[in-house]
Write an enzyme that holds these catalytic residues in place. Sequence first.
Site, PDB file in Angstrom:
ATOM      1  N   ASP A  13      11.014   5.617 -13.183  1.00 39.82           N
ATOM      2  CA  ASP A  13      11.756   4.733 -14.090  1.00 39.82           C
ATOM      3  C   ASP A  13      11.291   4.840 -15.540  1.00 39.82           C
ATOM      4  O   ASP A  13      11.374   3.875 -16.306  1.00 39.82           O
ATOM      5  CB  ASP A  13      11.658   3.262 -13.627  1.00 39.82           C
ATOM      6  N   LYS A  16      13.981   8.910 -17.479  1.00 31.86           N
ATOM      7  CA  LYS A  16      14.331  10.342 -17.313  1.00 31.86           C
ATOM      8  C   LYS A  16      15.835  10.575 -17.454  1.00 31.86           C
ATOM      9  O   LYS A  16      16.270  11.577 -18.008  1.00 31.86           O
ATOM     10  CB  LYS A  16      13.887  10.837 -15.923  1.00 31.86           C
ATOM     11  N   GLY A  40      17.093   6.077  -9.319  1.00 31.20           N
ATOM     12  CA  GLY A  40      18.141   5.381 -10.062  1.00 31.20           C
ATOM     13  C   GLY A  40      17.952   5.769 -11.514  1.00 31.20           C
ATOM     14  O   GLY A  40      16.986   5.348 -12.145  1.00 31.20           O
ATOM     15  N   HIS A  41      18.832   6.623 -12.015  1.00 39.28           N
ATOM     16  CA  HIS A  41      18.700   7.118 -13.391  1.00 39.28           C
ATOM     17  C   HIS A  41      19.813   6.508 -14.239  1.00 39.28           C
ATOM     18  O   HIS A  41      20.992   6.743 -13.979  1.00 39.28           O
ATOM     19  CB  HIS A  41      18.773   8.651 -13.422  1.00 39.28           C
ATOM     20  N   GLN A 223      11.734  10.107  -9.525  1.00 37.07           N
ATOM     21  CA  GLN A 223      10.437   9.427  -9.360  1.00 37.07           C
ATOM     22  C   GLN A 223       9.459   9.878 -10.457  1.00 37.07           C
ATOM     23  O   GLN A 223       9.903  10.186 -11.547  1.00 37.07           O
ATOM     24  CB  GLN A 223       9.863   9.670  -7.950  1.00 37.07           C
ATOM     25  N   ARG A 304      10.088  -5.116 -11.557  1.00 42.27           N
ATOM     26  CA  ARG A 304       9.045  -4.095 -11.659  1.00 42.27           C
ATOM     27  C   ARG A 304       7.742  -4.731 -12.124  1.00 42.27           C
ATOM     28  O   ARG A 304       7.762  -5.632 -12.965  1.00 42.27           O
ATOM     29  CB  ARG A 304       9.467  -3.015 -12.657  1.00 42.27           C
ATOM     30  N   LYS A 330      11.142   3.415 -24.473  1.00 40.32           N
ATOM     31  CA  LYS A 330      11.052   1.946 -24.472  1.00 40.32           C
ATOM     32  C   LYS A 330      10.021   1.412 -25.477  1.00 40.32           C
ATOM     33  O   LYS A 330       9.368   0.389 -25.238  1.00 40.32           O
ATOM     34  CB  LYS A 330      10.792   1.441 -23.059  1.00 40.32           C
TER      35      LYS A 330
HETATM   36  P1  GDP Z   1      14.679   6.758 -14.774  1.00 36.76           P
HETATM   37  O1  GDP Z   1      14.688   6.472 -13.315  1.00 36.76           O
HETATM   38  O2  GDP Z   1      13.436   7.446 -15.209  1.00 36.76           O
HETATM   39  O3  GDP Z   1      15.908   7.485 -15.237  1.00 36.76           O
HETATM   40  O4  GDP Z   1      14.678   5.340 -15.489  1.00 36.76           O
HETATM   41  P2  GDP Z   1      15.600   4.077 -15.105  1.00 36.76           P
HETATM   42  O5  GDP Z   1      16.961   4.351 -15.561  1.00 36.76           O
HETATM   43  O6  GDP Z   1      15.399   3.683 -13.678  1.00 36.76           O
HETATM   44  O7  GDP Z   1      14.887   2.937 -15.915  1.00 36.76           O
HETATM   45  C1  GDP Z   1      14.824   2.964 -17.291  1.00 36.76           C
HETATM   46  C2  GDP Z   1      15.534   1.717 -17.828  1.00 36.76           C
HETATM   47  O8  GDP Z   1      15.220   1.567 -19.188  1.00 36.76           O
HETATM   48  C3  GDP Z   1      17.051   1.812 -17.766  1.00 36.76           C
HETATM   49  O9  GDP Z   1      17.572   0.533 -17.618  1.00 36.76           O
HETATM   50  C4  GDP Z   1      17.399   2.398 -19.139  1.00 36.76           C
HETATM   51  O10 GDP Z   1      18.706   2.050 -19.561  1.00 36.76           O
HETATM   52  C5  GDP Z   1      16.383   1.723 -20.001  1.00 36.76           C
HETATM   53  N1  GDP Z   1      15.922   2.488 -21.157  1.00 36.76           N
HETATM   54  C6  GDP Z   1      15.703   3.824 -21.277  1.00 36.76           C
HETATM   55  N2  GDP Z   1      15.152   4.107 -22.475  1.00 36.76           N
HETATM   56  C7  GDP Z   1      15.027   2.925 -23.114  1.00 36.76           C
HETATM   57  C8  GDP Z   1      14.481   2.535 -24.383  1.00 36.76           C
HETATM   58  O11 GDP Z   1      13.990   3.354 -25.156  1.00 36.76           O
HETATM   59  N3  GDP Z   1      14.500   1.204 -24.671  1.00 36.76           N
HETATM   60  C9  GDP Z   1      15.007   0.265 -23.832  1.00 36.76           C
HETATM   61  N4  GDP Z   1      14.972  -0.999 -24.212  1.00 36.76           N
HETATM   62  N5  GDP Z   1      15.526   0.598 -22.643  1.00 36.76           N
HETATM   63  C10 GDP Z   1      15.511   1.894 -22.284  1.00 36.76           C
HETATM   64  P1  IMO Z   2      13.441   7.094 -10.256  1.00 36.66           P
HETATM   65  O1  IMO Z   2      13.918   8.503 -10.048  1.00 36.66           O
HETATM   66  C1  IMO Z   2      10.529   4.022  -9.233  1.00 36.66           C
HETATM   67  C2  IMO Z   2       8.991   4.061  -5.122  1.00 36.66           C
HETATM   68  C3  IMO Z   2       9.334   2.924  -4.200  1.00 36.66           C
HETATM   69  C4  IMO Z   2       8.076   2.904  -3.335  1.00 36.66           C
HETATM   70  C5  IMO Z   2       7.747   4.373  -3.187  1.00 36.66           C
HETATM   71  C6  IMO Z   2       8.269   5.006  -1.911  1.00 36.66           C
HETATM   72  O2  IMO Z   2      14.514   6.136 -10.591  1.00 36.66           O
HETATM   73  O3  IMO Z   2      12.286   7.089 -11.203  1.00 36.66           O
HETATM   74  P2  IMO Z   2      10.701   5.748  -1.128  1.00 36.66           P
HETATM   75  O4  IMO Z   2      11.975   4.975  -0.989  1.00 36.66           O
HETATM   76  O5  IMO Z   2      10.783   6.890  -2.075  1.00 36.66           O
HETATM   77  O6  IMO Z   2      10.132   6.179   0.183  1.00 36.66           O
HETATM   78  O7  IMO Z   2       9.642   4.680  -1.736  1.00 36.66           O
HETATM   79  O8  IMO Z   2       8.329   5.020  -4.302  1.00 36.66           O
HETATM   80  N1  IMO Z   2      10.162   4.745  -5.754  1.00 36.66           N
HETATM   81  C7  IMO Z   2      10.488   4.639  -7.036  1.00 36.66           C
HETATM   82  N2  IMO Z   2       9.960   3.878  -8.020  1.00 36.66           N
HETATM   83  N3  IMO Z   2      11.541   4.868  -9.506  1.00 36.66           N
HETATM   84  C8  IMO Z   2      12.049   5.656  -8.538  1.00 36.66           C
HETATM   85  O9  IMO Z   2      12.946   6.630  -8.802  1.00 36.66           O
HETATM   86  C9  IMO Z   2      11.563   5.525  -7.226  1.00 36.66           C
HETATM   87  N4  IMO Z   2      11.856   6.109  -6.047  1.00 36.66           N
HETATM   88  C10 IMO Z   2      10.981   5.623  -5.154  1.00 36.66           C
HETATM   89  O10 IMO Z   2       9.513   1.721  -4.906  1.00 36.66           O
HETATM   90  O11 IMO Z   2       7.025   2.313  -4.041  1.00 36.66           O
HETATM   91 MG    MG Z   3      14.906   4.821 -12.033  1.00 37.77          MG
END
Ligand code: GDP
Ligand code: IMO
Ligand code: MG
Length: 425
Positions: A13, A16, A40-41, A223, A304, A330
């Site tokens: 998270d 990416k 979840g991207h 991840q 989180r 962020k």
């Molecule tokens: P990923 O799994 O690495 O793609 O990250 P996620 O999408 O799960 O989580 C990142 C969260 O932060 C999402 O809700 C994005 O929309 C948000 N986000 C990404 N970059 C920024 C930033 O620079 N500032 C803020 N406030 N939110 C951001």
């Molecule tokens: P993105 O790609 C954050 C965490 C789960 C748990 C552990 C194992 O959005 O960064 P799993 O379901 O993979 O067997 O769970 O890994 N986890 C993540 N945490 N971002 C993710 O993906 C994750 N995918 C799995 O919360 O701790």
């Molecule tokens: Mg994510």
Amino acid sequence: MSVCVVVGAQWGDEGKGKITHLLAADYDVDVRYQGGTNAGHSVRVGGEDFRFHLLPSAILREGKLCIIANGVVVDPIGLAREIEGLRERGWLRAELVVASGAHLVLPYHKLLDRLEERLRGKDSIGTTGHGIGPAYSDKYDRSGLKVAHLLEPSVFRRRLEFNLKRINALLKGLYGEPELDPDQIYDQVMGAAESFLDLIRPVPPLMRRLLAEDREILLEGAQGTLLDIDYGTYPFVTSSHPVAGGACLGTGIAPNRIDRVIGVSKAYATRVGNGSFPTEQFGEVGELMRRAGNEYGTTTGRPRRCGWLDLVLLRYAAFINGCTELAITKLDVLDEFEEIKVCIAYRYEGEVVDEVDPDDTVLARCEPIYETLPGWHCETTGITEHSALPREVLDFIAFIEEQVGLPVTLLSVGPACEQSVFLAA
Ligand code: GDP
Ligand code: IMO
Ligand code: MG
């Protein structure tokens, strides 16, 4: 030609999705290399929010090629839903390929994931419940079903029936659950697969061609480094290889073709699920980060856990992934903080150490040692130019660069694509 890995440098998270979508403007191809719908991207484009679980984040860009590669575990029901959902919104813009060599996540994997977690009780991992561990287990156990099997219904059916003998014995004997019906799973999976059957291709020959054509290729990790099965905080990890090495295994691209590795890290740290987190903040600081950063899981909605940036672990991630640069995301979430702490070393078994093996039991005994930097107390979300960044932000970035030994080339100050500042290396 460039082959660039976008890798999570923390516990996932990191942002990416946004970074990949942003960089994809200058690339031809975006390849997801591991993980499944546990990812979840998020991407925000033109005021619209998108969340991708299997689809590569460049899918919103016309003229690009997006590939779900061999290292991914594909939930056919989830993929069909994602493709249909995006098509309905009119945003399925890129061309999509699904690797015939990728393994499938089947409904019984999801069920087993949840039952296993329940059985682990207080030692549960806190998985997403998306069947990731059981699907990768079957792959390594050689009982997995691949995307290619969707094109051979009789083989699919035979292997499914064989697998269900073992799984049903487990469901009945260990878990006291009703047995699963092969007909029902077959119909459900084959029905869903119809929405992507014509996109299935063998990926290695495609990769060879793309490299021969000198295409610019992004390899998108899911991840993060600390969730890697071999290099993360075991056992509180996922069941695949998010690290940059996993991009080679997951796509068939050899290590010597990769020339750029961008480690993505938040300006602080978060984690979902269980396991050690030395810099975690339980009080007001953690609350403020969660609120300002809207730190709730993209896939499960879970809050989180939040804490300060850990440079011991970021240095580790930089090494394990061979990062050539960092993207810090962020930054804006720290706008309100009076002062900002950064962990530079640990106290571990009576000694000060700046390097550790991030095994969970080791990390659990590490006490962070912090450097405190002044906050910038101003809104950074609107900033797009390097020259407009406050002095304290530049010092914060310079501190990270000096401590990790890598340039920060990209700064993210909001979820939208344009809320980004490119920094000269
Ligand atoms: P990923 O799994 O690495 O793609 O990250 P996620 O999408 O799960 O989580 C990142 C969260 O932060 C999402 O809700 C994005 O929309 C948000 N986000 C990404 N970059 C920024 C930033 O620079 N500032 C803020 N406030 N939110 C951001
Ligand atoms: P993105 O790609 C954050 C965490 C789960 C748990 C552990 C194992 O959005 O960064 P799993 O379901 O993979 O067997 O769970 O890994 N986890 C993540 N945490 N971002 C993710 O993906 C994750 N995918 C799995 O919360 O701790
Ligand atoms: Mg994510």
